[in-house]
Design a protein around this motif. Sequence first.
Motif, PDB file in Angstrom:
ATOM      1  N   GLY A   1       0.784  -1.223   0.000  1.00 46.46           N
ATOM      2  CA  GLY A   1       0.000   0.000   0.000  1.00 46.46           C
ATOM      3  C   GLY A   1       0.816   1.273   0.000  1.00 46.46           C
ATOM      4  N   GLU A   2       2.148   1.173  -0.083  1.00 47.43           N
ATOM      5  CA  GLU A   2       2.973   2.368  -0.079  1.00 47.43           C
ATOM      6  C   GLU A   2       3.140   2.845  -1.513  1.00 47.43           C
ATOM      7  N   GLU A   3       2.250   3.710  -1.959  1.00 53.24           N
ATOM      8  CA  GLU A   3       2.222   4.127  -3.361  1.00 53.24           C
ATOM      9  C   GLU A   3       2.730   5.558  -3.516  1.00 53.24           C
ATOM     10  N   ARG A   4       3.115   5.912  -4.723  1.00 54.64           N
ATOM     11  CA  ARG A   4       3.612   7.255  -4.964  1.00 54.64           C
ATOM     12  C   ARG A   4       2.498   8.260  -5.212  1.00 54.64           C
ATOM     13  N   ASP A   5       1.329   7.822  -5.613  1.00 56.69           N
ATOM     14  CA  ASP A   5       0.191   8.705  -5.788  1.00 56.69           C
ATOM     15  C   ASP A   5      -1.075   7.889  -5.623  1.00 56.69           C
ATOM     16  N   THR A   6      -2.215   8.559  -5.652  1.00 58.67           N
ATOM     17  CA  THR A   6      -3.474   7.838  -5.472  1.00 58.67           C
ATOM     18  C   THR A   6      -4.428   8.082  -6.637  1.00 58.67           C
ATOM     19  N   GLY A   7      -3.883   8.538  -7.766  1.00 61.30           N
ATOM     20  CA  GLY A   7      -4.723   8.831  -8.914  1.00 61.30           C
ATOM     21  C   GLY A   7      -4.966   7.617  -9.786  1.00 61.30           C
ATOM     22  N   THR A   8      -5.673   7.857 -10.889  1.00 62.81           N
ATOM     23  CA  THR A   8      -5.958   6.802 -11.862  1.00 62.81           C
ATOM     24  C   THR A   8      -5.202   7.094 -13.145  1.00 62.81           C
ATOM     25  N   ARG A   9      -4.512   6.107 -13.655  1.00 60.18           N
ATOM     26  CA  ARG A   9      -3.770   6.238 -14.905  1.00 60.18           C
ATOM     27  C   ARG A   9      -4.581   5.587 -16.014  1.00 60.18           C
ATOM     28  N   GLU A  10      -4.835   6.358 -17.061  1.00 63.91           N
ATOM     29  CA  GLU A  10      -5.661   5.888 -18.165  1.00 63.91           C
ATOM     30  C   GLU A  10      -4.823   5.781 -19.434  1.00 63.91           C
TER      31      GLU A  10
ATOM     32  N   LEU B   1       2.938  -3.414 -12.622  1.00 65.02           N
ATOM     33  CA  LEU B   1       2.182  -2.541 -13.516  1.00 65.02           C
ATOM     34  C   LEU B   1       2.254  -1.093 -13.039  1.00 65.02           C
ATOM     35  N   GLU B   2       2.193  -0.893 -11.746  1.00 66.27           N
ATOM     36  CA  GLU B   2       2.282   0.470 -11.191  1.00 66.27           C
ATOM     37  C   GLU B   2       3.621   1.115 -11.545  1.00 66.27           C
ATOM     38  N   VAL B   3       4.696   0.348 -11.443  1.00 61.16           N
ATOM     39  CA  VAL B   3       6.020   0.880 -11.780  1.00 61.16           C
ATOM     40  C   VAL B   3       6.127   1.152 -13.280  1.00 61.16           C
ATOM     41  N   LEU B   4       5.680   0.224 -14.098  1.00 61.13           N
ATOM     42  CA  LEU B   4       5.782   0.375 -15.549  1.00 61.13           C
ATOM     43  C   LEU B   4       4.965   1.555 -16.060  1.00 61.13           C
ATOM     44  N   THR B   5       3.736   1.706 -15.577  1.00 61.08           N
ATOM     45  CA  THR B   5       2.880   2.795 -16.063  1.00 61.08           C
ATOM     46  C   THR B   5       3.293   4.139 -15.490  1.00 61.08           C
ATOM     47  N   GLY B   6       4.158   4.131 -14.494  1.00 62.52           N
ATOM     48  CA  GLY B   6       4.627   5.399 -13.930  1.00 62.52           C
ATOM     49  C   GLY B   6       5.595   6.128 -14.835  1.00 62.52           C
ATOM     50  N   THR B   7       6.227   5.379 -15.746  1.00 60.18           N
ATOM     51  CA  THR B   7       7.182   5.985 -16.683  1.00 60.18           C
ATOM     52  C   THR B   7       6.946   5.418 -18.080  1.00 60.18           C
ATOM     53  N   PRO B   8       5.820   5.776 -18.716  1.00 62.25           N
ATOM     54  CA  PRO B   8       5.524   5.231 -20.051  1.00 62.25           C
ATOM     55  C   PRO B   8       6.635   5.537 -21.050  1.00 62.25           C
ATOM     56  N   ARG B   9       6.872   4.606 -21.960  1.00 63.68           N
ATOM     57  CA  ARG B   9       7.867   4.729 -23.044  1.00 63.68           C
ATOM     58  C   ARG B   9       9.314   4.636 -22.558  1.00 63.68           C
ATOM     59  N   THR B  10       9.502   4.520 -21.249  1.00 63.86           N
ATOM     60  CA  THR B  10      10.858   4.428 -20.707  1.00 63.86           C
ATOM     61  C   THR B  10      11.235   2.975 -20.486  1.00 63.86           C
ATOM     62  N   VAL B  11      12.413   2.582 -20.951  1.00 62.45           N
ATOM     63  CA  VAL B  11      12.885   1.216 -20.742  1.00 62.45           C
ATOM     64  C   VAL B  11      13.371   1.073 -19.305  1.00 62.45           C
ATOM     65  N   LEU B  12      12.820   0.113 -18.610  1.00 70.91           N
ATOM     66  CA  LEU B  12      13.250  -0.193 -17.248  1.00 70.91           C
ATOM     67  C   LEU B  12      14.043  -1.494 -17.276  1.00 70.91           C
ATOM     68  N   THR B  13      15.264  -1.457 -16.808  1.00 73.33           N
ATOM     69  CA  THR B  13      16.091  -2.657 -16.806  1.00 73.33           C
ATOM     70  C   THR B  13      15.537  -3.666 -15.813  1.00 73.33           C
ATOM     71  N   ARG B  14      15.930  -4.901 -15.991  1.00 75.44           N
ATOM     72  CA  ARG B  14      15.511  -5.944 -15.063  1.00 75.44           C
ATOM     73  C   ARG B  14      15.964  -5.623 -13.645  1.00 75.44           C
ATOM     74  N   SER B  15      17.200  -5.148 -13.520  1.00 77.17           N
ATOM     75  CA  SER B  15      17.704  -4.830 -12.181  1.00 77.17           C
ATOM     76  C   SER B  15      16.935  -3.677 -11.557  1.00 77.17           C
ATOM     77  N   ALA B  16      16.514  -2.698 -12.370  1.00 79.86           N
ATOM     78  CA  ALA B  16      15.738  -1.575 -11.844  1.00 79.86           C
ATOM     79  C   ALA B  16      14.371  -2.043 -11.359  1.00 79.86           C
TER      80      ALA B  16
END
Length: 246
Positions: free
Chosen positions: A139-148, A178-193
Amino acid sequence: MTHSPPLRPLESNRTMKPNPRVLLVNDNPDENESLDSRLRALGYRTSLLQDGEQALDVVSRDPPDLVVLDLMMPGIDGIETCRRLREFSKAYVIMLTARADEADKLVGLAIGADDYVTKPFSPRELVARARAMLRRPRGEERDTGTREFDGLSVDIGTREVHVDGSAIDLTRTEFDLLEVLTGTPRTVLTRSALVQRIWGDDWFGDDHVLDVHMSSLRRKLGDDPKAPKYVHTVRGVGYRFVGDPA
């Protein structure tokens, strides 16, 4: 040989809930007692149980922070116990398995386990994995909004996900990804990240766990592996969310 990091006193970790509660569900008394002594020495509150029915009853009455769950137990096995736990509990789950069959591990992760450890295991390693998980409380999230996005709705506050208007039932770890991925659309996130963001920078488990959770997430989102709509694999690097914002 894998070397476990030294265990630090519980009080030194400021991001962890004080005195987290752990259920050890295993019909092997030697394994239970070994883990119990290490966890208690670090300030954890532990309960030792021997079967899945006991675990379900205890979790329903006194929710723990983490459940260490053996796959093979009398009565209902660890996979069925985990499946039932996920109907009402958000506790982290680490599964213990002596089976060499990879399918058992994959099924455990797919129905809601966060990690698995194969027997024989080092109690020090398992305790270190537990500590890494508990550094990122639920439950420790960076925001409480909805991403569409195009057909996809991710409500960070309620942790609800819809695809084309239909609710998608994600496990805790799948939603975290999904929360991490949608937080930075179009950005490649490495496996280690991704591992660092989900499990913490001191996690040293099997990287295959990330792949299994990611595969399950993409399947539930309805992504065609040959032409994914939301999550692309960047070979040799990691993953990228490519959904178009609504």
